[in-house]
Scaffold this motif. Structure first.
Motif, short mmCIF file in Angstrom:
data_model
loop_
_atom_site.label_atom_id
_atom_site.label_comp_id
_atom_site.label_asym_id
_atom_site.label_seq_id
_atom_site.Cartn_x
_atom_site.Cartn_y
_atom_site.Cartn_z
N GLU A 1 35.86 1.95 -0.38
CA GLU A 1 35.77 0.65 -1.06
C GLU A 1 36.27 0.75 -2.50
O GLU A 1 36.93 -0.17 -3.00
N ARG B 1 24.44 -7.20 -3.44
CA ARG B 1 25.16 -6.13 -2.73
C ARG B 1 24.26 -5.48 -1.69
O ARG B 1 24.65 -5.23 -0.55
N GLY C 1 20.40 1.29 -4.42
CA GLY C 1 20.35 1.42 -2.97
C GLY C 1 21.50 0.72 -2.29
O GLY C 1 22.44 0.35 -2.97
N ARG D 1 26.49 5.15 -0.87
CA ARG D 1 25.45 4.26 -0.36
C ARG D 1 25.75 2.80 -0.76
O ARG D 1 25.96 1.95 0.09
N THR D 2 25.76 2.54 -2.07
CA THR D 2 26.00 1.16 -2.52
C THR D 2 27.45 0.76 -2.23
O THR D 2 27.73 -0.38 -1.80
N TYR D 3 28.36 1.67 -2.51
CA TYR D 3 29.78 1.50 -2.16
C TYR D 3 30.29 2.83 -1.62
O TYR D 3 29.80 3.88 -2.02
#
Lengths: 470, 279
Positions: A229, B23, B87, A223-225
């Motif tokens: 990535e 981010r 998130g 989700r965040t990365y």
């Protein structure tokens, strides 16, 4: 150093007992059950080790701790050396000393078990591990000069932390990504305080940070990365994000208020400290009669937690017999001592609710054991007409987990098996070069130490990979 | 740590916080949420990302103060910080590629509808918003939505815009025809009423569900919801679902699980255990 005792003298010493909180006191508090060995007792237990020339215990250990050596150093009173020996093979000794199923791993291989009881390896590991936490010069691992390589570890549970420690020792720059707000994974959200105090996990994590490991919380890979990535930014990646999604029974009434997955129940109480509500903000339903479904360590942890939250009755409902229970012998024993009830050969078929849709009971059937199934355990068969209701107001479902798709769904190149677990080769490498995986996301639900074994093996393979040896 | 850079009171019990989260601001998509963990000992709270400014590295959280946790969150003044924000979580909204969409927001749900309308407008979809509240002071995000298309405001007491519920205005909009999809976010009874309107008309309707959550990553299963006869987890399978398939009774019932605890936490708070300046 004391005079070296003969084998005969060593054989005369009986296995020492762990001091424990009284069962009827501890079942009302969240303090640790096992209190640890006093120094004298630890040294006496250490003396029981026969220092076998061809020790079998080491091969029983998933991370191959040099058991006779650390025990010998302990017996000699050379604790710094004992600690260094232990930490060389196992970055988290105070944790494994508490939660490993030694009776089926190192201790089952101990020669002394052939006639009498094996050396209490777990107790001694805990003793040395805890000693080291109190020493200023034992606060970090011995780290090799920097290799200039960057490694990402996904998940800060036992697998991730072990890999992080091993990779840091090799001189790689390690960053661990944790989805929750606190590092430790199952060690902090799953295993209760009374079995593994959170300050122990904090101390083990602090040692890794002292050794250069960077831990980033609140970061959800997938989700965040994405994994891609991470691959772009790091030289290698280790995925140990755990099992994830709880499995429910798939029976009627399972969404009534008062039905919890063990994951939710334990997370509320452990990670969120709901047992301290309202001092902590997260609540948990404290049932008067709690029925926990399942027979593993997670079921024991849940049922023992229920008792501590004040349940008059806390019951384990398991569809096979005590003999087939996957929980550690010590946990079952402790659970019995604490006054938990067991309903064996019983399977739930429905959760009963009251008119306000709160749990009021668990409708079950009784079972007989038939022929062994694919897992080798006897298959439970329903006895017709045996329905009955266990009155209860909270049901905790502890029948396992399935792979969490959050990470894998955003990394389509990662090969999975039919259950959604990541496929790895014998070195722990996935279908993506430089991406390794281990622990429950590979194995399905397993144990802390197996995840640690995976972390250690993968770290070795990653080190080889990074130095171009593989 | 995530610094609060701006705070605004949007309605008597709804507050907007602009928070540093670079981010998330950069990659969030309509419909996604974050889990906010204010400080050690605090609850983990799921909040939809109402808006974001990637250049400034900020996200917008719109919070309805209900219990102790949300009151403590909105009490954070600019300059103070939130310990953890995880998130973006959940699936992004299923956005249609072209046509005309009706976006219905009730109360704080209007802030959840906003990013959906944003996403639709960016794709060239015509957005018609119907938003509402008890009275004028309870209507939020009107100006933001006006930038994205036509807006009809409804108030229960007629103090502003059309007198009546959002469902009344939605009914007229649907009757006028040309609506390809409906997005509805608000109190459970409102979403159910919208679904009851659109189901007979066969107009696809997406709703955003906000059940009790702990981790937000699929691990606990506390957020299970009934959809088309199946039990799904709102955090990883949602939070948006086909409204025609949602079991709203179950959602409503499960949302009441901790009501007594919420009272208890607030009471403990008022006895002076915390300093959140209860109004």
């Amino acid at each position: 150093m004391p005079a070296k005792p003969s084998t005969k003298q060593r054989l005369q010493i009986d296995r020492q007992k762990m001091t424990e909180q009284d069962p009827l006191v501890r079942n009302a508090n969240f303090d640790e059950v096992n209190l640890g060995l006093p120094e004298k007792v630890a040294l006496l237990e250490a003396e029981r080790c026969l220092l076998c020339r061809d020790p079998k215990c080491i091969s029983g250990c998933p991370v191959m701790v040099n058991i006779p050596r650390f025990i010998e150093m302990l017996w000699q009173g050379n604790l710094p050396e004992a600690a260094q020996c232990l930490l060389h093979d196992n970055a988290l000794p105070s944790i494994t000393g508490r939660v490993c199923p030694q009776e089926t791993q190192c201790e089952i291989e101990c020669i002394r078990g052939n006639k009498g009881l094996p050396v209490a390896i777990g107790y001694l590991e805990r003793y040395v591990g805890d000693w080291a936490h109190g020493q200023k010069d034992q606060q970090s691992l011995k780290v090799a000069p920097s290799t200039g390589k960057k490694v990402a570890v996904v998940g800060s549970g036992p697998g991730g932390l072990t890999a992080a420690g091993e990779l840091a020792k090799c001189g790689h720059a390690v960053t661990v990504f944790e989805a929750l707000h606190k590092p430790g994974g199952v060690l902090v959200y799953g295993i209760p305080e009374f079995r593994l105090p959170k300050k122990i996990v904090e101390a083990e994590v602090a040692r890794l940070e002292q050794s250069g490991v960077k831990i980033v919380c609140n970061t959800v890979i997938g989700r965040t990365y994405t994994v891609q990535e991470l691959r772009d930014q790091f030289d290698a990646v280790f995925i140990a994000n755990g099992a994830g999604l709880p499995v429910f029974m798939n029976v009627a009434g399972e969404n009534f208020k008062g039905v919890y997955s063990a994951n939710e129940y334990l997370t509320r109480v452990n990670l969120m400290a709901a047992y301290q509500f309202p001092r902590a903000d997260t609540p948990v339903l404290k049932g008067q009669r709690v029925a926990t479904v399942g027979g593993g360590n997670v079921a024991m942890d849940s049922a023992r937690t229920a008792k501590r939250l004040g349940a008059e009755s806390s019951m384990i409902v398991y569809r096979r017999t005590r003999k087939e229970m996957p929980a550690r012998a010590e946990e079952i024993h402790h659970a019995e001592e604490e006054g938990l009830q067991f309903e064996f050969l019983v399977a739930p078929i429905e959760v009963i609710g009251n008119d306000k849709k709160w749990v009021a009971g668990l409708k079950c059937v009784r079972m007989n054991l038939g022929e062994p199934d694919s897992s080798g355990r006897a298959r439970p068969i329903v006895i017709p007409g045996s329905e009955f209701v266990i009155p209860c107001d909270v049901v905790v479902v502890a029948i396992g987990t399935r792979a969490n798709p959050l990470l894998t769904a955003t990394c389509p190149d990662l090969k999975l098996n039919k259950w959604g677990n990541i496929i790895v080769d014998e070195k722990g490498m996935t279908s993506l070069p430089g991406v390794f995986a281990g622990g429950d996301i590979v194995r399905g639900a397993a144990t802390v130490i197996l995840a640690m074994g995976d972390g250690k093996r993968a770290a070795k393979a990653m080190d080889d990979y990074l130095s171009g040896k593989a | 740590m995530h610094k609060v850079v701006a705070r605004a009171q949007l309605s008597p019990n709804v507050t907007r916080l602009d928070v540093i989260a670079p981010r998330i601001a950069q990659i969030r998509q309509p419909g996604q949420f974050v889990i906010v963990h204010r400080a050690e000992g605090a609850e983990r709270i799921p909040l939809t990302i109402a808006d974001a400014n990637p250049a400034a590295g900020t996200i917008v959280l719109v919070i309805q103060s209900v219990g102790k946790s949300t009151r403590e969150l909105v009490a954070l003044e600019p300059g103070r910080a939130i310990a953890g924000i995880a998130g973006p979580l959940g699936h992004p909204t299923e956005l249609i590629a072209s046509g005309r969409a009706l976006c219905i927001g009730g109360g704080v749900g209007t802030a959840v509808v906003h990013p959906i309308a944003q996403g639709l407008q960016r794709r060239g979809v015509a957005v018609v918003s119907v938003i509402g509240g008890r009275s004028k002071e309870w209507v939020i995000f009107e100006a933001e939505l006006r930038r994205l298309g036509e807006v009809q405001v409804c108030t229960d007491d007629g103090s502003y815009g059309r007198h009546g519920f959002v469902t009344d205005a939605a009914k007229d909009a649907l009757a006028a025809g040309g609506i390809d999809i409906v997005y509805a976010v608000g109190p459970v009874p409102m979403m159910r009423a919208v679904v009851n309107l659109t189901k007979p008309l066969g107009v696809r309707t997406i709703v955003s569900l906000n059940p009790v959550m702990v981790d937000g990553t699929g691990m606990c299963g506390g957020c299970r919801v009934g959809v088309g006869g199946q039990t799904l987890f709102a955090c990883v399978d949602g939070p948006e679902f086909d409204g025609h398939l949602v079991d709203f009774d179950l959602l409503m019932d499960r949302l009441s699980t901790y009501r007594d605890f919420e009272q208890q936490a607030l009471a403990a708070c008022q006895e002076g255990a915390c300093k959140i300046g209860l109004k």
